[in-house]
Design a protein around this motif. Structure first.
Motif, PDB file in Angstrom:
ATOM      1  N   LEU A   1      30.885  37.324  40.043  1.00 17.81           N
ATOM      2  CA  LEU A   1      32.338  37.158  40.060  1.00 17.81           C
ATOM      3  C   LEU A   1      32.927  37.614  41.391  1.00 17.81           C
ATOM      4  O   LEU A   1      33.887  37.017  41.887  1.00 17.81           O
ATOM      5  CB  LEU A   1      32.974  37.941  38.907  1.00 17.81           C
ATOM      6  CG  LEU A   1      32.840  37.305  37.522  1.00 17.81           C
ATOM      7  CD1 LEU A   1      33.378  38.242  36.451  1.00 17.81           C
ATOM      8  CD2 LEU A   1      33.580  35.966  37.464  1.00 17.81           C
TER       9      LEU A   1
ATOM     10  N   ILE B   1      41.864  44.555  38.199  1.00 19.18           N
ATOM     11  CA  ILE B   1      41.288  44.122  36.929  1.00 19.18           C
ATOM     12  C   ILE B   1      42.424  44.058  35.908  1.00 19.18           C
ATOM     13  O   ILE B   1      43.045  45.080  35.593  1.00 19.18           O
ATOM     14  CB  ILE B   1      40.186  45.083  36.440  1.00 19.18           C
ATOM     15  CG1 ILE B   1      39.134  45.291  37.527  1.00 19.18           C
ATOM     16  CG2 ILE B   1      39.561  44.562  35.162  1.00 19.18           C
ATOM     17  CD1 ILE B   1      38.378  44.048  37.917  1.00 19.18           C
TER      18      ILE B   1
ATOM     19  N   VAL C   1      41.321  35.052  39.186  1.00 18.26           N
ATOM     20  CA  VAL C   1      40.216  34.355  38.528  1.00 18.26           C
ATOM     21  C   VAL C   1      40.137  34.857  37.094  1.00 18.26           C
ATOM     22  O   VAL C   1      40.175  36.076  36.856  1.00 18.26           O
ATOM     23  CB  VAL C   1      38.886  34.609  39.256  1.00 18.26           C
ATOM     24  CG1 VAL C   1      37.702  34.150  38.402  1.00 18.26           C
ATOM     25  CG2 VAL C   1      38.873  33.891  40.596  1.00 18.26           C
TER      26      VAL C   1
ATOM     27  N   LEU D   1      35.439  35.405  43.586  1.00 17.64           N
ATOM     28  CA  LEU D   1      36.767  35.853  44.001  1.00 17.64           C
ATOM     29  C   LEU D   1      36.910  35.798  45.517  1.00 17.64           C
ATOM     30  O   LEU D   1      37.942  35.365  46.038  1.00 17.64           O
ATOM     31  CB  LEU D   1      37.037  37.272  43.502  1.00 17.64           C
ATOM     32  CG  LEU D   1      37.785  37.369  42.164  1.00 17.64           C
ATOM     33  CD1 LEU D   1      36.870  37.040  40.993  1.00 17.64           C
ATOM     34  CD2 LEU D   1      38.399  38.744  41.977  1.00 17.64           C
TER      35      LEU D   1
ATOM     36  N   TYR E   1      29.231  40.951  37.512  1.00 21.98           N
ATOM     37  CA  TYR E   1      30.305  41.292  38.444  1.00 21.98           C
ATOM     38  C   TYR E   1      29.954  40.968  39.888  1.00 21.98           C
ATOM     39  O   TYR E   1      30.845  40.670  40.694  1.00 21.98           O
ATOM     40  CB  TYR E   1      30.710  42.757  38.271  1.00 21.98           C
ATOM     41  CG  TYR E   1      31.541  42.948  37.027  1.00 21.98           C
ATOM     42  CD1 TYR E   1      32.824  42.417  36.951  1.00 21.98           C
ATOM     43  CD2 TYR E   1      31.040  43.603  35.922  1.00 21.98           C
ATOM     44  CE1 TYR E   1      33.584  42.536  35.805  1.00 21.98           C
ATOM     45  CE2 TYR E   1      31.795  43.743  34.761  1.00 21.98           C
ATOM     46  CZ  TYR E   1      33.070  43.202  34.718  1.00 21.98           C
ATOM     47  OH  TYR E   1      33.819  43.312  33.579  1.00 21.98           O
TER      48      TYR E   1
ATOM     49  N   LEU F   1      41.062  39.846  38.833  1.00 24.62           N
ATOM     50  CA  LEU F   1      40.184  39.288  37.810  1.00 24.62           C
ATOM     51  C   LEU F   1      40.824  39.543  36.457  1.00 24.62           C
ATOM     52  O   LEU F   1      41.161  40.686  36.115  1.00 24.62           O
ATOM     53  CB  LEU F   1      38.806  39.957  37.853  1.00 24.62           C
ATOM     54  CG  LEU F   1      37.848  39.594  36.709  1.00 24.62           C
ATOM     55  CD1 LEU F   1      37.423  38.133  36.824  1.00 24.62           C
ATOM     56  CD2 LEU F   1      36.633  40.512  36.701  1.00 24.62           C
TER      57      LEU F   1
ATOM     58  N   ASN G   1      31.957  44.132  29.869  1.00 23.76           N
ATOM     59  CA  ASN G   1      33.290  43.918  30.417  1.00 23.76           C
ATOM     60  C   ASN G   1      34.168  45.168  30.355  1.00 23.76           C
ATOM     61  O   ASN G   1      35.386  45.082  30.520  1.00 23.76           O
ATOM     62  CB  ASN G   1      33.989  42.772  29.665  1.00 23.76           C
ATOM     63  CG  ASN G   1      34.101  43.047  28.171  1.00 23.76           C
ATOM     64  OD1 ASN G   1      33.345  43.828  27.619  1.00 23.76           O
ATOM     65  ND2 ASN G   1      35.051  42.407  27.514  1.00 23.76           N
TER      66      ASN G   1
ATOM     67  N   GLN H   1      40.229  39.397  32.421  1.00 23.52           N
ATOM     68  CA  GLN H   1      39.128  39.315  31.461  1.00 23.52           C
ATOM     69  C   GLN H   1      39.590  39.759  30.083  1.00 23.52           C
ATOM     70  O   GLN H   1      40.562  40.501  29.928  1.00 23.52           O
ATOM     71  CB  GLN H   1      37.926  40.122  31.924  1.00 23.52           C
ATOM     72  CG  GLN H   1      38.170  41.589  32.149  1.00 23.52           C
ATOM     73  CD  GLN H   1      36.906  42.310  32.617  1.00 23.52           C
ATOM     74  OE1 GLN H   1      35.936  41.689  33.046  1.00 23.52           O
ATOM     75  NE2 GLN H   1      36.896  43.623  32.517  1.00 23.52           N
TER      76      GLN H   1
ATOM     77  N   ALA I   1      37.828  35.153  33.849  1.00 25.56           N
ATOM     78  CA  ALA I   1      36.446  35.039  33.381  1.00 25.56           C
ATOM     79  C   ALA I   1      36.455  34.552  31.940  1.00 25.56           C
ATOM     80  O   ALA I   1      36.883  35.273  31.034  1.00 25.56           O
ATOM     81  CB  ALA I   1      35.749  36.389  33.489  1.00 25.56           C
TER      82      ALA I   1
END
Length: 309
Positions: free
Chosen positions: A113, A160, A26, A117, A110, A125, A146, A127, A28
């Protein structure tokens, strides 16, 4: 950036594939150049395995969700807009401390998110964290939502991915040009992750955010031709006495912040011709009658930050 943009893109795409050889990701997206570049890199790395999402927190600028959808659509990247404003307003209800606002926003961000997810069966994720975000968070200047360095175990089962983490803003813009993003998008002014919530000084309410959203629209329209790194209004917690139609009134106070900067680590106030400033203030007062006073911030960074926190 010590290598060419083309080499960086090649290495970033290769790195993303190595970190997530299978499964879904995903991305963001906020509409800024950082997250948009990340969306392009993720699409090149993962193809249909990547899904771009935009959290409509209620703290965004007027028409932002559709503007982001159009911008990404022009790059062939579909965008899913997730309405979640009630959750974010609830998370920040009654909070006035700016750092606590950022922490509450981060937690709601988060948590939302994580649900997305899980629903999509995604394992990663992506970002748009950049070097300035990390530096300011680690130095204690302010918490960038972030930057997860201070929350190392937030998701033990989610990767991440931050392909832009080594870069500063000018380098990201250079990368965006290389990727073929439109110039007006490449030079788009930064917008804070928590959005208007941190430009509303004091308590965040739907009415106060909406007032600032309209003021932001006016400021952006009136300064679109200026080479400003940032140009925005701030809504103060204090009120000021004014006069409307010959009667005393008690209204809100705006501060205008226009700065020049290269990398957001330092900045100086942008001098405006008096006629431009007068016209801008006149429009704000005419279209937003609950505003009774407008101030102009001349403070450089340092000692000030660019945002009013």
């Amino acid at each position: 950036m010590r290598i060419s943009p083309g080499e960086f893109v090649e290495k970033a795409v290769e790195g993303l594939r190595e970190e997530l050889p299978a499964g879904r990701a995903v991305v963001a997206c906020s509409g800024g150049v950082d997250s948009t570049v990340c969306a392009v890199l993720a699409q090149r790395a993962f193809g249909d395995r990547a899904c771009a999402v935009f959290l409509d927190t209620g703290f965004m600028r007027a028409g932002e969700a559709e503007a982001v959808r159009r911008a990404l659509g022009s790059l062939g990247i579909p965008l899913e807009v997730v309405p979640c404003s009630s959750r974010f307003f609830s998370a920040l209800a009654g909070v006035t401390d700016p750092e606590e606002k950022r922490r509450r926003f981060r937690d709601a961000f988060y948590a939302t998110l994580a649900e997305i997810l899980a629903a999509k069966g995604a394992q990663a994720l992506v970002q748009g964290t950049i070097a300035a975000d990390v530096q300011e968070t680690q130095a204690g200047v302010k918490t960038h939502h972030n930057v997860l360095d201070l929350m190392p175990n937030i998701w033990t089962n989610v990767r991440i991915l931050e392909p832009l983490r080594p870069l500063l803003k000018p380098e990201v813009r250079e990368l965006a040009r290389h990727l073929g993003l439109p110039e007006d998008f490449v030079e788009r002014r930064p917008f804070p992750g928590p959005g208007l919530a941190i430009r509303v000084i004091g308590e965040v309410t739907p009415a106060r955010v909406e007032l600032l959203r309209q003021a932001t629209r006016i400021v952006e329209e009136e300064t679109a031709d200026l080479s400003a790194f940032q140009a925005f209004p701030v809504l103060l917690a204090e009120k000021a006495t004014g006069v409307r139609e010959g009667k005393r009134c008690y209204g809100s106070v705006l501060v205008l912040r226009l700065v020049r900067s290269r990398d957001a680590l330092s900045a100086e106030a942008l001098p405006l011709p008096w006629e431009r400033l007068e016209a801008l203030v006149a429009r704000l007062l005419r279209e937003l009658p609950t505003i009774t006073r407008v101030l102009y911030d001349l403070t450089p960074k340092p000692p000030a930050t660019i945002e009013w926190e």
